[in-house]
Design a protein around this motif. Structure first.
Motif, PDB file in Angstrom:
ATOM      1  N   SER A  10      10.205  -9.062 -42.909  1.00 30.17           N
ATOM      2  CA  SER A  10      10.313  -8.545 -44.492  1.00 30.17           C
ATOM      3  C   SER A  10       9.479  -9.544 -45.528  1.00 30.17           C
ATOM      4  CB  SER A  10      11.978  -8.684 -44.586  1.00 30.17           C
ATOM      5  OG  SER A  10      12.861  -7.968 -43.968  1.00 30.17           O
ATOM      6  N   GLY A  11       9.249  -8.966 -46.543  1.00 27.02           N
ATOM      7  CA  GLY A  11       8.624  -9.492 -47.694  1.00 27.02           C
ATOM      8  C   GLY A  11       9.587 -10.260 -48.504  1.00 27.02           C
ATOM      9  N   LYS A  12       9.415 -11.085 -49.221  1.00 34.52           N
ATOM     10  CA  LYS A  12      10.159 -11.940 -50.148  1.00 34.52           C
ATOM     11  C   LYS A  12      10.940 -11.109 -51.182  1.00 34.52           C
ATOM     12  CE  LYS A  12       7.651 -16.299 -49.680  1.00 34.52           C
ATOM     13  NZ  LYS A  12       7.028 -17.508 -50.180  1.00 34.52           N
ATOM     14  N   VAL A  81      22.740 -10.421 -44.773  1.00 37.30           N
ATOM     15  CA  VAL A  81      21.514 -10.122 -44.420  1.00 37.30           C
ATOM     16  C   VAL A  81      20.688  -9.801 -45.827  1.00 37.30           C
ATOM     17  CG1 VAL A  81      21.557  -9.323 -42.071  1.00 37.30           C
ATOM     18  CG2 VAL A  81      21.773  -7.556 -44.092  1.00 37.30           C
ATOM     19  N   SER A  82      19.426  -9.986 -46.032  1.00 40.50           N
ATOM     20  CA  SER A  82      18.669  -9.604 -47.219  1.00 40.50           C
ATOM     21  C   SER A  82      18.029  -8.316 -46.778  1.00 40.50           C
ATOM     22  CB  SER A  82      17.403 -10.696 -47.153  1.00 40.50           C
ATOM     23  OG  SER A  82      16.661 -10.356 -48.311  1.00 40.50           O
ATOM     24  N   PRO A  83      18.059  -7.320 -47.664  1.00 38.72           N
ATOM     25  CA  PRO A  83      18.266  -7.338 -49.181  1.00 38.72           C
ATOM     26  C   PRO A  83      19.570  -7.133 -49.653  1.00 38.72           C
ATOM     27  CG  PRO A  83      17.124  -5.432 -48.882  1.00 38.72           C
ATOM     28  CD  PRO A  83      17.455  -6.211 -47.683  1.00 38.72           C
ATOM     29  N   MET A  84      20.671  -6.818 -48.836  1.00 41.26           N
ATOM     30  CA  MET A  84      21.902  -6.685 -48.966  1.00 41.26           C
ATOM     31  C   MET A  84      22.666  -7.790 -49.610  1.00 41.26           C
ATOM     32  SD  MET A  84      21.083  -3.554 -48.244  1.00 41.26           S
ATOM     33  CE  MET A  84      22.737  -2.440 -48.679  1.00 41.26           C
ATOM     34  N   LYS A 153       6.742   3.606 -46.818  1.00 38.73           N
ATOM     35  CA  LYS A 153       7.586   2.606 -47.424  1.00 38.73           C
ATOM     36  C   LYS A 153       9.270   2.706 -47.238  1.00 38.73           C
ATOM     37  CE  LYS A 153       4.624   1.299 -51.176  1.00 38.73           C
ATOM     38  NZ  LYS A 153       4.238   0.889 -52.522  1.00 38.73           N
ATOM     39  N   ALA A 154       9.707   3.811 -47.032  1.00 41.27           N
ATOM     40  CA  ALA A 154      11.214   4.019 -46.714  1.00 41.27           C
ATOM     41  C   ALA A 154      11.332   3.638 -45.320  1.00 41.27           C
ATOM     42  CB  ALA A 154      11.399   5.468 -47.037  1.00 41.27           C
ATOM     43  N   TRP A 155      10.524   3.798 -44.423  1.00 36.09           N
ATOM     44  CA  TRP A 155      10.544   3.392 -43.129  1.00 36.09           C
ATOM     45  C   TRP A 155      10.376   1.900 -42.827  1.00 36.09           C
ATOM     46  CZ3 TRP A 155      12.695   3.327 -38.759  1.00 36.09           C
ATOM     47  CH2 TRP A 155      12.101   2.752 -37.428  1.00 36.09           C
ATOM     48  N   ASN A 159      13.798  -0.381 -41.555  1.00 38.70           N
ATOM     49  CA  ASN A 159      13.404  -0.677 -40.060  1.00 38.70           C
ATOM     50  C   ASN A 159      13.819  -2.283 -40.383  1.00 38.70           C
ATOM     51  OD1 ASN A 159      12.410  -1.141 -37.344  1.00 38.70           O
ATOM     52  ND2 ASN A 159      10.221  -1.891 -38.598  1.00 38.70           N
ATOM     53  N   ASP A 160      13.168  -3.007 -41.525  1.00 43.00           N
ATOM     54  CA  ASP A 160      13.545  -4.336 -41.744  1.00 43.00           C
ATOM     55  C   ASP A 160      15.026  -4.567 -41.674  1.00 43.00           C
ATOM     56  OD1 ASP A 160      10.754  -5.043 -41.573  1.00 43.00           O
ATOM     57  OD2 ASP A 160      10.791  -5.180 -44.014  1.00 43.00           O
ATOM     58  N   LEU A 161      15.633  -3.776 -42.340  1.00 37.79           N
ATOM     59  CA  LEU A 161      17.024  -4.112 -42.546  1.00 37.79           C
ATOM     60  C   LEU A 161      17.963  -3.796 -41.354  1.00 37.79           C
ATOM     61  CD1 LEU A 161      19.706  -4.467 -44.002  1.00 37.79           C
ATOM     62  CD2 LEU A 161      19.739  -1.913 -44.685  1.00 37.79           C
ATOM     63  N   ASP A 162      17.491  -2.798 -40.713  1.00 37.19           N
ATOM     64  CA  ASP A 162      18.139  -2.305 -39.096  1.00 37.19           C
ATOM     65  C   ASP A 162      18.031  -3.591 -38.084  1.00 37.19           C
ATOM     66  OD1 ASP A 162      19.628  -0.775 -37.539  1.00 37.19           O
ATOM     67  OD2 ASP A 162      17.644  -0.052 -36.520  1.00 37.19           O
TER      68      ASP A 162
END
Length: 390
Positions: A10-12, A81-84, A153-155, A159-162
């Protein structure tokens, strides 16, 4: 690895103020961003993942204590978890009917979740591009929203969050069937990817039924503005994949992207043919819509959506300045029943809403100059070569 997803880091995340329910509801919808308003056909892209906890009954089969345990487990993982982490966690039981209605209108929760009574909720990211429903049909319904046509971008975001959540949760997974879900149609990747498309050219020219049949034959599905069971008000349709088992996420996105591009080509050609064959009838529709919006005193939600749709088409055809597209996209959302009632700070009956909606639209379009029907088609929307057959 359990799936074909790539594990890109994930990006910052940029620093943002914590959300409150009030700031969330005061913020504009994802449909009214500058990026969404620059698109003539695709209004919004969405990807949703269905996930469940291993060795835990699915929400529809769980007892009250099991549902509560699953809810707290999922919410704790999301808050970690980031970004949540800087997002907003809401329990459905603590939300009023009007607040739930607005969240549904913004596509942040489903109608099904809004009807859930106990041990259910949603966590929304600070920038509102990610929302995760807990204890809807599945333990987790993770979704990524992006304005315009942004499948990649949505994927990447979802994907990063999952992947981050898998570090905290043990998902129900089968090597043979993939991710296990409450509904068998979601088995495999558990992914539904969709785009919300504005297709007035195909609707006016009577081609939409043919497009729907062709899309269905390709394993895709066409729904209305608010998903399954909703009507396609304002010539706005959701097109999504229907098959989740036997294909990788990348394959699904590639196939959907191709279908969406083809539909977009058909829509642009339908608009060009309408101009060539009977411009006066098309301009009459747009002119009448402008007149009604400027002068009507009673408008229901469906009628307002259809009139706004015609004016958005007029913007795309050069009859109105391109800057008016953002006004129309904003009004698509602000004229929905929940948003109208929140603006008035109280519940209204249907006739009161129709009066208020018409007054809002009269005030907005009093600022908009009459359409210029001699304007040429903008270069960005020039007719494309005949697209491939669906």
């Amino acid at each position: 690895m359990k799936s074909t997803k790539s594990n890109r880091p994930s990006g910052k995340s940029r620093r943002v103020k914590p959300l409150t329910l009030e700031t969330l509801l005061d913020a504009p919808s994802e449909l009214a961003t500058d990026l969404a308003s620059s698109e003539s056909v695709v209004l919004m892209t969405r990807i949703r993942l269905a996930r469940n906890l291993a060795a835990t009954p699915f929400p529809g089969w769980a007892g009250a204590e099991q549902r509560e345990d699953a809810y707290e487990t999922c919410r704790a993982a999301l808050n970690a978890v980031s970004p949540m982490r800087r997002g907003l966690s809401l329990s459905v039981a603590e939300l009023g009917d009007l607040e739930k209605q607005i969240l549904v209108e913004r596509h942040l929760i489903s109608r099904e979740l809004s009807d859930t009574k106990a041990s259910a909720g949603v966590v929304i990211s600070a920038d509102q591009s990610l929302s995760v429903m807990i204890n809807e049909e599945d333990h987790l319904r993770i979704q990524s929203l992006r304005p315009g046509f942004q499948l990649a971008k949505a994927w990447s975001a979802i994907n990063d969050l999952d992947t981050a959540l898998e570090e905290h949760l043990n998902y129900a997974f089968s090597q043979e069937r993939g991710y296990l879900t409450a509904c068998p149609t979601n088995l495999g990747t558990g992914m539904r990817a969709s785009a919300m498309m504005h297709l007035p050219g195909l609707v006016i020219s009577g081609q939409m039924e043919k497009i729907v049949r062709a899309v269905n034959q390709l394993g895709m599905v066409v729904r209305g503005l608010f998903g399954e069971g909703s009507e396609a008000s304002g010539s706005i349709f959701q097109i999504s994949n229907q098959t989740t088992l036997g294909e990788s996420e990348t394959d699904i996105l590639s196939r959907l992207s191709s279908v969406l591009s083809t539909i977009g080509g058909h829509e642009r050609n339908a608009r060009a043919r309408l101009l060539e064959s009977d411009a006066s009838t098309l301009f009459d529709k747009i002119g009448r819509a402008y007149g009604i919006l400027r002068n009507s005193h009673l408008l229901n939600s469906s009628e307002a959506m259809n009139l706004l749709s015609l004016l958005r088409l007029g913007v795309d055809l050069g009859n109105f300045p391109a800057t008016e597209r953002s006004r129309i996209d904003r009004l698509f959302m602000e004229t929905q029943p929940g948003h109208l009632q929140r603006a008035r700070k109280g519940e209204l009956d249907p006739q009161q809403r129709d009066l208020l909606r018409a007054a809002l639209l009269r005030a907005e379009f009093a600022k908009v100059a009459a359409p210029a029907f001699s304007a040429p088609l903008p270069s960005s929307d020039q007719p494309t070569p005949e697209p491939e057959t669906l």
